[in-house]
Motif scaffolding. Sequence first.
Motif, PDB file in Angstrom:
ATOM      1  N   ARG A 265       0.465  -2.259   3.913  1.00  0.00           N
ATOM      2  CA  ARG A 265      -0.927  -2.690   3.736  1.00  0.00           C
ATOM      3  C   ARG A 265      -1.566  -1.942   2.568  1.00  0.00           C
ATOM      4  O   ARG A 265      -2.322  -2.516   1.779  1.00  0.00           O
ATOM      5  CB  ARG A 265      -1.730  -2.443   5.017  1.00  0.00           C
ATOM      6  N   GLY A 266      -1.251  -0.655   2.446  1.00  0.00           N
ATOM      7  CA  GLY A 266      -1.771   0.117   1.319  1.00  0.00           C
ATOM      8  C   GLY A 266      -1.232  -0.379  -0.005  1.00  0.00           C
ATOM      9  O   GLY A 266      -1.930  -0.354  -1.020  1.00  0.00           O
ATOM     10  N   SER A 267       0.013  -0.846  -0.015  1.00  0.00           N
ATOM     11  CA  SER A 267       0.591  -1.388  -1.246  1.00  0.00           C
ATOM     12  C   SER A 267      -0.107  -2.676  -1.655  1.00  0.00           C
ATOM     13  O   SER A 267      -0.279  -2.952  -2.844  1.00  0.00           O
ATOM     14  CB  SER A 267       2.090  -1.638  -1.040  1.00  0.00           C
ATOM     15  N   VAL A 268      -0.519  -3.469  -0.686  1.00  0.00           N
ATOM     16  CA  VAL A 268      -1.322  -4.660  -0.981  1.00  0.00           C
ATOM     17  C   VAL A 268      -2.667  -4.241  -1.568  1.00  0.00           C
ATOM     18  O   VAL A 268      -3.150  -4.832  -2.539  1.00  0.00           O
ATOM     19  CB  VAL A 268      -1.535  -5.497   0.304  1.00  0.00           C
ATOM     20  N   ALA A 269      -3.256  -3.204  -1.006  1.00  0.00           N
ATOM     21  CA  ALA A 269      -4.596  -2.770  -1.425  1.00  0.00           C
ATOM     22  C   ALA A 269      -4.645  -2.300  -2.867  1.00  0.00           C
ATOM     23  O   ALA A 269      -5.722  -2.227  -3.462  1.00  0.00           O
ATOM     24  CB  ALA A 269      -5.091  -1.655  -0.496  1.00  0.00           C
ATOM     25  N   THR A 270      -3.497  -1.974  -3.470  1.00  0.00           N
ATOM     26  CA  THR A 270      -3.499  -1.501  -4.858  1.00  0.00           C
ATOM     27  C   THR A 270      -3.526  -2.650  -5.862  1.00  0.00           C
ATOM     28  O   THR A 270      -3.581  -2.396  -7.078  1.00  0.00           O
ATOM     29  CB  THR A 270      -2.269  -0.625  -5.145  1.00  0.00           C
TER      30      THR A 270
ATOM     31  N   VAL B  79      -5.435   3.236   3.310  1.00  0.00           N
ATOM     32  CA  VAL B  79      -5.485   1.835   2.878  1.00  0.00           C
ATOM     33  C   VAL B  79      -6.846   1.548   2.254  1.00  0.00           C
ATOM     34  O   VAL B  79      -6.941   0.940   1.180  1.00  0.00           O
ATOM     35  CB  VAL B  79      -5.215   0.893   4.068  1.00  0.00           C
ATOM     36  N   ARG B  80      -7.899   1.989   2.906  1.00  0.00           N
ATOM     37  CA  ARG B  80      -9.243   1.763   2.353  1.00  0.00           C
ATOM     38  C   ARG B  80      -9.427   2.528   1.042  1.00  0.00           C
ATOM     39  O   ARG B  80     -10.070   2.033   0.109  1.00  0.00           O
ATOM     40  CB  ARG B  80     -10.312   2.201   3.367  1.00  0.00           C
TER      41      ARG B  80
END
Length: 511
Positions: free
Chosen positions: A335-340, A360-361
Amino acid sequence: MGNERGTDVAGWDGLEFGEAVGERLRHVRREGLSMNRAAPDGILVGLIDVSDQLPYRPDLPQAVLEAVIDHPDRKVRGHFAEHRGATLRFSRTGTRPCARLTADQWSRLVLAEPDSRRRYWLAVTALEDTARLTEEAYEALASAGADAAREEAASLPGLPERLLRALARDPAPTVRAAVCGAAWAELDDEVRARLAADRAEAVRTAVALARHEEVPVTAELFDALADRYGLVETRRLERDLAARLCAEGAPSVRRSLAENPYLDPFLVSVLAVDPDAGVRLAVSVRPGLTEEQRADLLEGLELDGVRRPVPWVEALHEDPEAMRRLSTSVHPVLRGSVATARRLPTDVVERLARDEDRVVRLFLAERCDDAPADMLLEVWNWWTGSLSTPNRPYGHPNFPRRDLLRHAEDPHRRLRQLALDDPDSTAALVERFSRDEDEEVRARAATDPRLSARSAARLLDDPDPHVRGLAAQHPRLPVPDLVRLLGDEETARAAARNPALPEWAMWRMLD
């Protein structure tokens, strides 16, 4: 010449220059002057030879960049390029503005460097900033006299086809091998066939490694290599070799193997129960796993270390459906990789902005241009900015700029200071915050152009050194105070950054 006194000399008569002050004071003044945003191009050009800080400045005007590139001293050019590379790495996310050099400018730096190793290093730095170099620069790199220099040149991206073909016929086997490793996909069938039949074993080995997708790396080839474990993560390996590494390899080798995209599913399942947590973590972010499998692998894993985006997720950033799917993953790292991603669909942004995992945020706040204002404000409460994204979340274009006066009485210092950003805030609030009990709030007031001259002078005696330094740079600071600060080695650096410094005084400091 630009260094004559103008009419703004009132109060400045007590400021001494040149031999009347010590070398240390002259040095710290020049270092401060190099970061003065009001310093004209001529001053900055004059500082090239005498300032260690100037190369760190990200917003150098083109006139200064040109003067550095054309400078006769290679040490000056090299020092500038070294620190320019570091500045570029920090600005890669686009959150720290940096004046970019063109391909022509970088190429001129490369061509002016006589040492082949330094020339290659400059080329690598240049290619981090621009897509390619000029034809002339590539030609010079590919025709270097030393075999090692041509070998390095063969690894550079963007080499014209004619130079690749020439290096593929180079008399040095190490150069021909380097071409195989760096540009196999760009070579035509005729060149590939010739290299595969090369008389030198090193070249044939490089061909075998380059063709790993067609013919997996064998145990015999792997064991014969002196430097082989860099291949574990990236090459298709013969199954028996992969099984051996899975059973016998050190934890670091098994971690690399767990990231290998070609790994057999059965061996992935073996590594999924590896005793080393790092191996299991690497397996947990592989593509192709079900969410149930990821959940099982996450059990007992610690995710408190430094997190980096997963490359295969980054490769899908332009695919909206993939981002939707992965944003619902049970795995925080995915999810964190999506957030970048720089841009994301609205529904994905809304979901990630409410993510229970604050990293993630944070990634969304630092990297995604679509991050919402309310989440940015929440992250601002606990994150001041990293080296790579020093001005986010505060500098994010969506960071709230209105309806901030409601925070003027907030007990949280980070929220309280935001009240000054509200367009309806007043000079009276600036004055009040300049006496706030918290040094961070006082520091924010010290940068506000509405701060009175009297308060700027008062903050020079603030107990916090950061506040004192900011007060020294305030343009309303009374001239007598500024003159006094410029005469002291401890305060002259900050004072020389004051934009109210007269240009004639800047020239005298430079002289």
